[in-house]
Design an enzyme around this catalytic site. Structure first.
Site, PDB file in Angstrom:
ATOM      1  N   TYR A  54       0.881  -1.173   0.000  1.00 35.81           N
ATOM      2  CA  TYR A  54       0.000   0.000   0.000  1.00 35.81           C
ATOM      3  C   TYR A  54       0.917   1.221   0.000  1.00 35.81           C
ATOM      4  O   TYR A  54       1.357   1.680   1.031  1.00 35.81           O
ATOM      5  CB  TYR A  54      -0.906  -0.029   1.225  1.00 35.81           C
ATOM      6  CG  TYR A  54      -1.851   1.143   1.366  1.00 35.81           C
ATOM      7  CD1 TYR A  54      -2.370   1.790   0.251  1.00 35.81           C
ATOM      8  CD2 TYR A  54      -2.228   1.607   2.621  1.00 35.81           C
ATOM      9  CE1 TYR A  54      -3.236   2.851   0.375  1.00 35.81           C
ATOM     10  CE2 TYR A  54      -3.097   2.672   2.767  1.00 35.81           C
ATOM     11  CZ  TYR A  54      -3.602   3.294   1.649  1.00 35.81           C
ATOM     12  OH  TYR A  54      -4.460   4.358   1.777  1.00 35.81           O
ATOM     13  N   ASP A 105      -1.929  -0.967  -4.191  1.00 30.68           N
ATOM     14  CA  ASP A 105      -2.322   0.403  -4.512  1.00 30.68           C
ATOM     15  C   ASP A 105      -1.055   1.242  -4.629  1.00 30.68           C
ATOM     16  O   ASP A 105      -0.433   1.584  -3.628  1.00 30.68           O
ATOM     17  CB  ASP A 105      -3.238   0.931  -3.395  1.00 30.68           C
ATOM     18  CG  ASP A 105      -3.688   2.360  -3.623  1.00 30.68           C
ATOM     19  OD1 ASP A 105      -3.301   2.966  -4.643  1.00 30.68           O
ATOM     20  OD2 ASP A 105      -4.425   2.886  -2.768  1.00 30.68           O
ATOM     21  N   HIS A 151     -12.235   1.358  -4.235  1.00 31.41           N
ATOM     22  CA  HIS A 151     -11.400   0.597  -5.168  1.00 31.41           C
ATOM     23  C   HIS A 151     -12.131  -0.677  -5.565  1.00 31.41           C
ATOM     24  O   HIS A 151     -13.060  -1.111  -4.888  1.00 31.41           O
ATOM     25  CB  HIS A 151     -10.079   0.190  -4.512  1.00 31.41           C
ATOM     26  CG  HIS A 151      -9.159   1.330  -4.203  1.00 31.41           C
ATOM     27  ND1 HIS A 151      -7.982   1.555  -4.880  1.00 31.41           N
ATOM     28  CD2 HIS A 151      -9.242   2.300  -3.259  1.00 31.41           C
ATOM     29  CE1 HIS A 151      -7.374   2.608  -4.370  1.00 31.41           C
ATOM     30  NE2 HIS A 151      -8.123   3.081  -3.390  1.00 31.41           N
TER      31      HIS A 151
END
Length: 249
Positions: A102, A142, A240
């Site tokens: 992340y 991400d 998302h």
């Protein structure tokens, strides 16, 4: 999948797709939970190997990797994630290393953007050292940057926004130039209007005004093993949607 709170999406039954597709390895980002807060029976499939990396700050960030394979080594890469935000789960499966990441968002201020760029550079340096030692690399998560203009709906309007700044996009160029393959583009070419994140504002998802900021990159030696790369943009429950790949190994 960047889930924006694993307990929240579980309560919405937004993880039912996992029971339907039954991935061998599942990577979640922004879980916003401690290990003892995560139900171990969320899925029908039995995952033998579960690694949770929670942020020091409660209810913030965090990553989690579930796998049917037993890893031979794992790490949370605190030399990269120096602020203890739970941003990386590194797992080794023999000569293949999977990173569930992340990446930081740089929108807060210049200091945070600088931290994001250092995180990027430190992470790539670490991957390159592993490759020098004969490891193959899979990077998922991400990335918090859209690489090309095709990867967001309104590139010109966001040219000065963190997530599409030249310096951020240049790092993604650097990643590709070092021999890491953007699996979605490798499989699907220049498909347009394919995004993985939509703002909660102004009905962005309904209008498909989105960004592709969630990626799977693989080191080029794994290209012949890549069978598919996909975006499950019909799955809701978070800002998302899931992305994934199929590798024959």
């Amino acid at each position: 999948m960047e889930c924006n709170g694993v307990r929240a999406v579980a309560n919405k039954e937004a993880l039912k797709w996992i029971d339907e597709r039954q991935p061998d390895i599942l990577c979640l980002q922004e879980i916003k939970a401690l290990e003892d807060q995560i139900p171990k029976d969320m899925f029908e499939k039995e995952y033998q190997d579960i690694i949770v990396n929670s942020a020091i700050k409660k209810g913030y960030s965090g990553t989690m990797t579930w796998s049917i394979l037993q890893n031979s080594y794992n790490s949370t890469c605190l030399d990269i994630d120096t602020m203890g935000e739970g941003r990386i789960v590194e797992t080794h499966y023999d000569d293949i290393v999977l990173f569930n990441v992340y990446f930081p968002n740089g929108q807060k201020d210049e200091e945070r953007l600088a931290y994001k760029m250092k995180f990027y550079d430190d992470f790539l340096d670490y991957c390159e050292k592993l490759r020098e030692n004969g490891k193959s690399i899979i990077i998922c998560g991400d990335v918090n940057t859209a690489h090309k203009e095709i990867d967001l709906k309104n590139p010109k309007a966001n040219s000065k926004t963190s997530g599409f700044l030249p310096i951020e996009r240049e790092w993604m160029d650097k990643l590709v130039n070092h021999g890491y393959i953007d699996t979605f583009r490798y499989v699907n070419g220049d498909e347009i209007d394919r995004y993985s994140w939509w703002s909660y504002r102004s009905g962005a998802r309904l209008k498909n005004v989105g960004w592709r900021i969630d990626y799977f990159f693989i080191s080029e030696d794994l290209a012949e093993n890549l069978e598919d790369a996909f975006i499950l943009d019909y799955i809701e429950g978070s800002d998302h949607c899931p992305v994934g790949i199929k590798l024959s190994i």
